[in-house]
Scaffold this motif. Sequence first.
Motif, PDB file in Angstrom:
ATOM      1  N   LYS A 399     -11.897  -8.705 -11.730  1.00  0.00           N
ATOM      2  CA  LYS A 399     -11.034  -7.537 -12.151  1.00  0.00           C
ATOM      3  C   LYS A 399     -12.445  -6.859 -10.969  1.00  0.00           C
ATOM      4  CE  LYS A 399      -6.861  -5.319 -12.233  1.00  0.00           C
ATOM      5  NZ  LYS A 399      -5.380  -5.098 -13.086  1.00  0.00           N
ATOM      6  N   GLN A 491       4.308  -3.790   5.923  1.00  0.00           N
ATOM      7  CA  GLN A 491       3.548  -2.967   5.988  1.00  0.00           C
ATOM      8  C   GLN A 491       3.395  -2.019   6.471  1.00  0.00           C
ATOM      9  OE1 GLN A 491       0.161  -4.168   4.189  1.00  0.00           O
ATOM     10  NE2 GLN A 491       1.389  -4.884   3.594  1.00  0.00           N
ATOM     11  N   LEU A 492       4.238  -1.918   7.423  1.00  0.00           N
ATOM     12  CA  LEU A 492       4.433  -0.575   8.489  1.00  0.00           C
ATOM     13  C   LEU A 492       5.974   0.166   8.257  1.00  0.00           C
ATOM     14  CD1 LEU A 492       3.674  -1.988  11.351  1.00  0.00           C
ATOM     15  CD2 LEU A 492       2.185  -0.649  10.276  1.00  0.00           C
ATOM     16  N   THR A 493       7.015   0.020   6.920  1.00  0.00           N
ATOM     17  CA  THR A 493       8.049   0.938   6.582  1.00  0.00           C
ATOM     18  C   THR A 493       7.904   1.055   5.324  1.00  0.00           C
ATOM     19  OG1 THR A 493       9.108  -1.926   6.179  1.00  0.00           O
ATOM     20  CG2 THR A 493       9.677  -0.961   8.076  1.00  0.00           C
ATOM     21  N   ASN A 494       7.030   0.369   4.295  1.00  0.00           N
ATOM     22  CA  ASN A 494       7.233   0.067   2.252  1.00  0.00           C
ATOM     23  C   ASN A 494       6.279   1.608   2.217  1.00  0.00           C
ATOM     24  OD1 ASN A 494      10.151  -0.802   2.748  1.00  0.00           O
ATOM     25  ND2 ASN A 494       9.675  -2.190   0.598  1.00  0.00           N
ATOM     26  N   GLU A 495       6.337   1.608   1.668  1.00  0.00           N
ATOM     27  CA  GLU A 495       5.813   2.518   0.452  1.00  0.00           C
ATOM     28  C   GLU A 495       4.967   1.464  -0.589  1.00  0.00           C
ATOM     29  OE1 GLU A 495       4.633   5.912  -2.824  1.00  0.00           O
ATOM     30  OE2 GLU A 495       6.893   5.068  -2.883  1.00  0.00           O
ATOM     31  N   THR A 496       3.343   1.301   0.069  1.00  0.00           N
ATOM     32  CA  THR A 496       2.829   0.834  -0.376  1.00  0.00           C
ATOM     33  C   THR A 496       1.527   0.660  -1.542  1.00  0.00           C
ATOM     34  OG1 THR A 496       1.063   0.911   1.493  1.00  0.00           O
ATOM     35  CG2 THR A 496       2.461  -1.350   1.588  1.00  0.00           C
ATOM     36  N   VAL A 497       1.588   0.258  -2.653  1.00  0.00           N
ATOM     37  CA  VAL A 497       0.535   0.077  -3.750  1.00  0.00           C
ATOM     38  C   VAL A 497      -0.277  -0.382  -3.165  1.00  0.00           C
ATOM     39  CG1 VAL A 497       1.115  -0.558  -5.980  1.00  0.00           C
ATOM     40  CG2 VAL A 497       3.038  -0.350  -4.913  1.00  0.00           C
ATOM     41  N   VAL A 498      -1.738   0.340  -3.151  1.00  0.00           N
ATOM     42  CA  VAL A 498      -3.098   0.165  -3.820  1.00  0.00           C
ATOM     43  C   VAL A 498      -3.468  -0.853  -4.238  1.00  0.00           C
ATOM     44  CG1 VAL A 498      -4.771   0.687  -3.391  1.00  0.00           C
ATOM     45  CG2 VAL A 498      -3.048   2.918  -2.766  1.00  0.00           C
ATOM     46  N   GLU A 499      -3.078  -2.443  -3.949  1.00  0.00           N
ATOM     47  CA  GLU A 499      -4.144  -3.231  -5.050  1.00  0.00           C
ATOM     48  C   GLU A 499      -5.143  -3.188  -5.795  1.00  0.00           C
ATOM     49  OE1 GLU A 499      -2.292  -5.086  -6.926  1.00  0.00           O
ATOM     50  OE2 GLU A 499      -0.406  -5.213  -6.568  1.00  0.00           O
TER      51      GLU A 499
END
Lengths: 499, 315
Positions: A399, A491-499
């Motif tokens: 990881k 990518q442009l609308t939702n709150e994204t999670v930092v992977e």
Amino acid sequence: MFQLEELIIQFLLNFVAREELNAFLRDPRNTATLVGALIAVCGALLGTFLLLRGMSLTSDAISHTVLLGIVVAFMVMSSLFGREPSLASVWLIIGAAAAGVATVVLTELIYRSGLVKQDAALGLAFPLLFALAVILVSRFVDDVHLDEDAVMVGEIGVTWANTNSHCLDQCETVTIAPDDARAELTRQCTNCRELGINPRDEKAEFTQICTNCGEYSPAQAWQAGFTRTEPALVFWPKSITVMAVLTLLTLFAVVLFYKELKLSTFDPTLAAALGFRPTLLHYGLMVLVSLVAVGAFDAVGSILVVAFFIIPPAAAYLLTDRLPRMLAYSALIGAAGAYAGYDLARGSFLGLVRVSDLLTGLNDLFGLDLVEQWDSSISASMVLMIFVFFMAAWVFSPKYGLVSTTVRRSNQRRSFDNQVVLGHIQHHQGIAAESDELAVSTLHGHFRWSPAKMERVLRRLQAHNLVQFEDDFISLTADGETHAHSFRQNQLTNETVVE
Amino acid sequence: MGGAARARRRELHLKERTAVSNQDGVGIRQADVVRVREAPVQETPVQETPAQEAPAGGAAQKPASTALEVDDLTVAYDSRPAIWDIDLRVPEGVLMAIIGPNGAGKSTLIKAALKLIPRAAGTVQFYGQPYERVRGMVGYVPQRGSVDWDFPTTVLDVVTMGLYGRLGWLRRPGQREQAAAMHALEQVGMQDFAERQISQLSGGQQQRTFLARALVQDARIYLMDEPFAAVDAVTERAIISIMRELRARGKTVVVVHHDLQTAAEYFDWVTLLNVEVVASGPIGETFTADNLRQTYGGRVAYLQDAQRIAGREEL
């Protein structure tokens, strides 16, 4: 301690013969590896919490300052009871624990003054206490077995030789009194030193003393030839008992207070608000660290014990996201390092390469004259091997390792490049300027990319059946359309999670 | 990507704003300290009047019992008072904001109430009892930045920590605790993230995790330290709706809040704080321009002082 050893031996004899047990314990490799592994387990369990609390170096400080506790306890005991306590005495251990706590308290006091930073406060407190210890050792307890080598790297290689003998059968203790036939008597001058004269001087007065009087344990009696039948003996290395007890204690504490330790490490404020006592837990942890540092002092010395506290947890931190696994992995890494370290000290790297072969190779290659015989410090080699394992985790951790991070980044970059091109095509499709924007031959100019890179990306997209070509024009396939659309959505609308 | 960028922008915005108010805060505090040293006895009662009367008026409208009562609370860092002689009554069932400039002692007030930092003087009671007796009734949401989010654990595990107080020493969380934690995660809309490593959460998700951890305690009063700091609009709405739901269930919620624009919309009770309590009571009566000027515009108070001194010289 002695009774405990007896119990362990009785237990083990259910599974192995006495001769086998003795042979096992007499092998320096077995004893060194066992002691090393036990230290590694203690170090891993406590070091994990130290690491997560951001106080790894406290273990370094404590492993030095426990010396002060030992020396002070030693001095107090000699002056109070007039006898030399053994290094394993309970009072010395209590003294060491107190010194460990004192280090933390002193650091805290200096830090709370607000005049120095935390790391500097630690750096102020522990050399002071360590210096005091060294002065006291050299000034008052000169004859104690505490030489610099022992402080530096310990003597794990000879732990097998420092044993308690346990007698199981044919046990005969012998007491030799001066009137015994076996007593060896000799004359000693009683006033020679006082008068500064030679024993041959006529003024010399003599008294008769017995040189071998006293009590003999069965082992000693057999060795001295006082008994006829050989007693059934087991020679048990003392370090194993000390470290086994410490390991059990540490394991017990960490398992019992796992929940409390975890909470007060992660969120001391909530721990306090919920009525747990983070300060108490903190000092409890410090006491355990001190005890382990003292116990390991004999075997690996005060500097290298730090490695057992810090490196395995640091490696395990890279390998897992769960605290229980981090504890287990760091114990395993430490123990494996202890095992592989012994081999390295004896000249074999993980059983793959012989160090002497390596040195011969270097000599041949560069015309050097390196010593090819390899026999080095065991504890230092153990640390080296633990570090090798850390490096392996650092590079290959699935990881967080260097390799997987690099691969992931380049994948991300590649997928981003794909999206940029798909997005561009989608944006310009069906617009008047399309002919210019979507011509394959000039496309790279719009992105300021090199033609080679453009070609690579396009080939990739074509292979995934996302774009199609018609003469010099490029357009999205149905798949490509969906792809570009969903990317935009996600990518442009939702709150994204930092992977 | 978009959400993270937005959160960052918001954070920047916040920083700018707090930087400005911080200057104000420092200005006031110094002025206050000077004034207190000169004439503490004459000055304090004048300042206290609105603080004492407003909750009394509020209690008349709402015949609820007192959830939180603070008397003469002073906390000092070294010799500098962080909060000074706080008297406060929070009736049960209100959603209250603590508002004031940076350095006004908002977080300090909460931490001192929970005995997380030593009090120089004063008492705090929850439902008429000292905190030690009623730990289980009080839920605390610390500032999000107060913990290490790289800690090797899962979202569900963090939420379960809220139940540790009820479990007490040595007892381990089991199936029941896990189920309760899962339920709390559902309440904040985070059930899909239960098994996720906490370092993989966005700021808003971290805040919701903390909120779930407080919810699972099933407390009667919640103290939240800046739950809206650097979260996006979606999360902010989610958090405020959870708070309203708590209030609807008769719980009391005390929130350290920074945003003056949303205060009147979100809360029904407010305490304006700047080292001392400037005013406290129902939002309609208390959240006035005058009180706000007194809270934030340190120079106003300072000017009044100056006028008073000047006036005396004229006499």
